[in-house]
Design a protein around this motif. Structure first.
Motif, PDB file in Angstrom:
ATOM      1  N   THR A 197       4.524   2.276  -3.439  1.00 36.77           N
ATOM      2  CA  THR A 197       3.930   1.819  -2.181  1.00 36.77           C
ATOM      3  C   THR A 197       2.547   2.427  -1.995  1.00 36.77           C
ATOM      4  O   THR A 197       1.594   1.750  -1.597  1.00 36.77           O
ATOM      5  CB  THR A 197       4.836   2.193  -0.994  1.00 36.77           C
ATOM      6  OG1 THR A 197       6.120   1.611  -1.196  1.00 36.77           O
ATOM      7  CG2 THR A 197       4.252   1.715   0.322  1.00 36.77           C
ATOM      8  N   CYS A 198       2.432   3.708  -2.302  1.00 34.84           N
ATOM      9  CA  CYS A 198       1.153   4.410  -2.188  1.00 34.84           C
ATOM     10  C   CYS A 198       0.137   3.818  -3.161  1.00 34.84           C
ATOM     11  O   CYS A 198      -1.002   3.532  -2.786  1.00 34.84           O
ATOM     12  CB  CYS A 198       1.360   5.904  -2.474  1.00 34.84           C
ATOM     13  SG  CYS A 198      -0.127   6.914  -2.346  1.00 34.84           S
ATOM     14  N   TYR A 199       0.555   3.614  -4.391  1.00 36.71           N
ATOM     15  CA  TYR A 199      -0.352   3.082  -5.409  1.00 36.71           C
ATOM     16  C   TYR A 199      -0.847   1.682  -5.029  1.00 36.71           C
ATOM     17  O   TYR A 199      -2.046   1.390  -5.103  1.00 36.71           O
ATOM     18  CB  TYR A 199       0.330   3.046  -6.775  1.00 36.71           C
ATOM     19  CG  TYR A 199      -0.567   2.459  -7.832  1.00 36.71           C
ATOM     20  CD1 TYR A 199      -1.542   3.232  -8.436  1.00 36.71           C
ATOM     21  CD2 TYR A 199      -0.480   1.122  -8.189  1.00 36.71           C
ATOM     22  CE1 TYR A 199      -2.404   2.705  -9.378  1.00 36.71           C
ATOM     23  CE2 TYR A 199      -1.324   0.578  -9.125  1.00 36.71           C
ATOM     24  CZ  TYR A 199      -2.281   1.371  -9.726  1.00 36.71           C
ATOM     25  OH  TYR A 199      -3.136   0.833 -10.649  1.00 36.71           O
ATOM     26  N   ILE A 200       0.056   0.839  -4.592  1.00 38.96           N
ATOM     27  CA  ILE A 200      -0.310  -0.530  -4.236  1.00 38.96           C
ATOM     28  C   ILE A 200      -1.232  -0.542  -3.027  1.00 38.96           C
ATOM     29  O   ILE A 200      -2.212  -1.294  -2.985  1.00 38.96           O
ATOM     30  CB  ILE A 200       0.948  -1.389  -3.998  1.00 38.96           C
ATOM     31  CG1 ILE A 200       1.680  -1.601  -5.321  1.00 38.96           C
ATOM     32  CG2 ILE A 200       0.596  -2.723  -3.363  1.00 38.96           C
ATOM     33  CD1 ILE A 200       3.077  -2.160  -5.179  1.00 38.96           C
ATOM     34  N   ALA A 201      -0.936   0.296  -2.035  1.00 42.48           N
ATOM     35  CA  ALA A 201      -1.780   0.364  -0.838  1.00 42.48           C
ATOM     36  C   ALA A 201      -3.201   0.786  -1.208  1.00 42.48           C
ATOM     37  O   ALA A 201      -4.177   0.207  -0.718  1.00 42.48           O
ATOM     38  CB  ALA A 201      -1.181   1.327   0.183  1.00 42.48           C
ATOM     39  N   CYS A 202      -3.332   1.778  -2.084  1.00 45.14           N
ATOM     40  CA  CYS A 202      -4.660   2.214  -2.536  1.00 45.14           C
ATOM     41  C   CYS A 202      -5.345   1.098  -3.312  1.00 45.14           C
ATOM     42  O   CYS A 202      -6.529   0.827  -3.112  1.00 45.14           O
ATOM     43  CB  CYS A 202      -4.540   3.468  -3.398  1.00 45.14           C
ATOM     44  SG  CYS A 202      -6.102   4.048  -4.114  1.00 45.14           S
ATOM     45  N   ASN A 203      -4.596   0.437  -4.148  1.00 47.67           N
ATOM     46  CA  ASN A 203      -5.147  -0.635  -4.973  1.00 47.67           C
ATOM     47  C   ASN A 203      -5.702  -1.776  -4.144  1.00 47.67           C
ATOM     48  O   ASN A 203      -6.640  -2.451  -4.554  1.00 47.67           O
ATOM     49  CB  ASN A 203      -4.074  -1.134  -5.938  1.00 47.67           C
ATOM     50  CG  ASN A 203      -4.609  -2.080  -6.971  1.00 47.67           C
ATOM     51  OD1 ASN A 203      -4.448  -3.287  -6.840  1.00 47.67           O
ATOM     52  ND2 ASN A 203      -5.234  -1.544  -7.994  1.00 47.67           N
ATOM     53  N   MET A 204      -5.160  -1.976  -2.961  1.00 49.35           N
ATOM     54  CA  MET A 204      -5.602  -3.067  -2.101  1.00 49.35           C
ATOM     55  C   MET A 204      -6.776  -2.673  -1.198  1.00 49.35           C
ATOM     56  O   MET A 204      -7.287  -3.507  -0.457  1.00 49.35           O
ATOM     57  CB  MET A 204      -4.431  -3.562  -1.237  1.00 49.35           C
ATOM     58  CG  MET A 204      -3.264  -4.122  -2.053  1.00 49.35           C
ATOM     59  SD  MET A 204      -3.730  -5.432  -3.194  1.00 49.35           S
ATOM     60  CE  MET A 204      -3.960  -6.772  -2.065  1.00 49.35           C
ATOM     61  N   GLN A 205      -7.208  -1.429  -1.272  1.00 45.82           N
ATOM     62  CA  GLN A 205      -8.327  -0.946  -0.456  1.00 45.82           C
ATOM     63  C   GLN A 205      -9.531  -0.679  -1.345  1.00 45.82           C
ATOM     64  O   GLN A 205      -9.509   0.257  -2.145  1.00 45.82           O
ATOM     65  CB  GLN A 205      -7.940   0.358   0.258  1.00 45.82           C
ATOM     66  CG  GLN A 205      -6.836   0.220   1.256  1.00 45.82           C
ATOM     67  CD  GLN A 205      -7.249  -0.615   2.446  1.00 45.82           C
ATOM     68  OE1 GLN A 205      -8.363  -0.498   2.933  1.00 45.82           O
ATOM     69  NE2 GLN A 205      -6.358  -1.468   2.897  1.00 45.82           N
ATOM     70  N   PRO A 206     -10.586  -1.455  -1.240  1.00 40.04           N
ATOM     71  CA  PRO A 206     -11.753  -1.253  -2.098  1.00 40.04           C
ATOM     72  C   PRO A 206     -12.361   0.146  -1.993  1.00 40.04           C
ATOM     73  O   PRO A 206     -12.904   0.652  -2.964  1.00 40.04           O
ATOM     74  CB  PRO A 206     -12.744  -2.313  -1.611  1.00 40.04           C
ATOM     75  CG  PRO A 206     -11.891  -3.369  -1.006  1.00 40.04           C
ATOM     76  CD  PRO A 206     -10.728  -2.646  -0.393  1.00 40.04           C
ATOM     77  N   ALA A 207     -12.253   0.794  -0.838  1.00 40.79           N
ATOM     78  CA  ALA A 207     -12.821   2.134  -0.667  1.00 40.79           C
ATOM     79  C   ALA A 207     -11.976   3.220  -1.326  1.00 40.79           C
ATOM     80  O   ALA A 207     -12.462   4.323  -1.567  1.00 40.79           O
ATOM     81  CB  ALA A 207     -12.986   2.453   0.814  1.00 40.79           C
ATOM     82  N   CYS A 208     -10.728   2.935  -1.630  1.00 36.97           N
ATOM     83  CA  CYS A 208      -9.834   3.933  -2.217  1.00 36.97           C
ATOM     84  C   CYS A 208     -10.130   4.071  -3.714  1.00 36.97           C
ATOM     85  O   CYS A 208      -9.851   3.178  -4.500  1.00 36.97           O
ATOM     86  CB  CYS A 208      -8.376   3.540  -2.008  1.00 36.97           C
ATOM     87  SG  CYS A 208      -7.207   4.783  -2.613  1.00 36.97           S
ATOM     88  N   GLN A 209     -10.700   5.192  -4.081  1.00 34.22           N
ATOM     89  CA  GLN A 209     -11.056   5.451  -5.474  1.00 34.22           C
ATOM     90  C   GLN A 209      -9.871   5.971  -6.282  1.00 34.22           C
ATOM     91  O   GLN A 209      -9.756   5.717  -7.474  1.00 34.22           O
ATOM     92  CB  GLN A 209     -12.197   6.468  -5.545  1.00 34.22           C
ATOM     93  CG  GLN A 209     -13.453   6.019  -4.822  1.00 34.22           C
ATOM     94  CD  GLN A 209     -14.109   4.854  -5.520  1.00 34.22           C
ATOM     95  OE1 GLN A 209     -14.429   4.931  -6.699  1.00 34.22           O
ATOM     96  NE2 GLN A 209     -14.308   3.775  -4.809  1.00 34.22           N
ATOM     97  N   SER A 210      -9.002   6.742  -5.615  1.00 37.12           N
ATOM     98  CA  SER A 210      -7.815   7.307  -6.258  1.00 37.12           C
ATOM     99  C   SER A 210      -6.841   7.720  -5.165  1.00 37.12           C
ATOM    100  O   SER A 210      -7.181   7.697  -3.977  1.00 37.12           O
ATOM    101  CB  SER A 210      -8.195   8.520  -7.125  1.00 37.12           C
ATOM    102  OG  SER A 210      -8.739   9.555  -6.336  1.00 37.12           O
ATOM    103  N   SER A 211      -5.633   8.103  -5.570  1.00 34.05           N
ATOM    104  CA  SER A 211      -4.638   8.517  -4.578  1.00 34.05           C
ATOM    105  C   SER A 211      -3.854   9.716  -5.070  1.00 34.05           C
ATOM    106  O   SER A 211      -3.755   9.978  -6.271  1.00 34.05           O
ATOM    107  CB  SER A 211      -3.678   7.362  -4.269  1.00 34.05           C
ATOM    108  OG  SER A 211      -2.954   6.999  -5.427  1.00 34.05           O
TER     109      SER A 211
END
Length: 127
Positions: free
Chosen positions: A48-62
């Motif tokens: 869930t965390c990985y997918i949420a980050c993947n869907m946010q262009p500003a998220c560089q890593s998690s």
């Protein structure tokens, strides 16, 4: 029945994407990027965390804390900030392979939407 089919396929699709991330050396257990977190929230699963980050262009890593089930979005990566990439028990660090690629993000959402529409139409046609 159609709703169940759609939910099942969306869940499968998301789990498949998250599984790919864990298998292609973009995630590292026991590490986290510190002092670059810009968003933090509870998430039941690493996927869930990985997918949420993947869907946010500003998220560089998690970072995901397995014990606390906390997901953190980072505004940078271990590649550009190696001194902030530290060992941290119960954490999983993952790069966002699509970070900053808004076109790729929009294309994925459009493809997923098309898949859902096809499944719903197919389910209605069968009934």
């Amino acid at each position: 029945m159609a709703v169940f089919s759609v939910i099942f396929l969306l869940t499968f699709f998301r789990q498949t994407l998250a599984g790919q991330a864990c298998n292609d050396n973009r995630s590292e257990h026991g590490f986290a990027l510190v002092d670059h977190v810009y968003n933090s929230f509870s998430a039941d699963r690493l996927s869930t965390c990985y997918i949420a980050c993947n869907m946010q262009p500003a998220c560089q890593s998690s970072n995901y804390n397995l014990a606390d089930k906390i997901c953190q979005f980072n505004n940078d990566t271990k590649h550009f900030r190696p001194k902030y990439f530290v060992e941290k028990a119960n954490s999983v660090y993952a790069d966002n392979p699509d970070s900053g690629k808004l076109f790729v993000q929009l294309k994925k959402k459009k493809t997923l939407l098309k898949l859902v529409v096809i499944i719903v139409i197919s389910s209605l046609a069968i009934q």
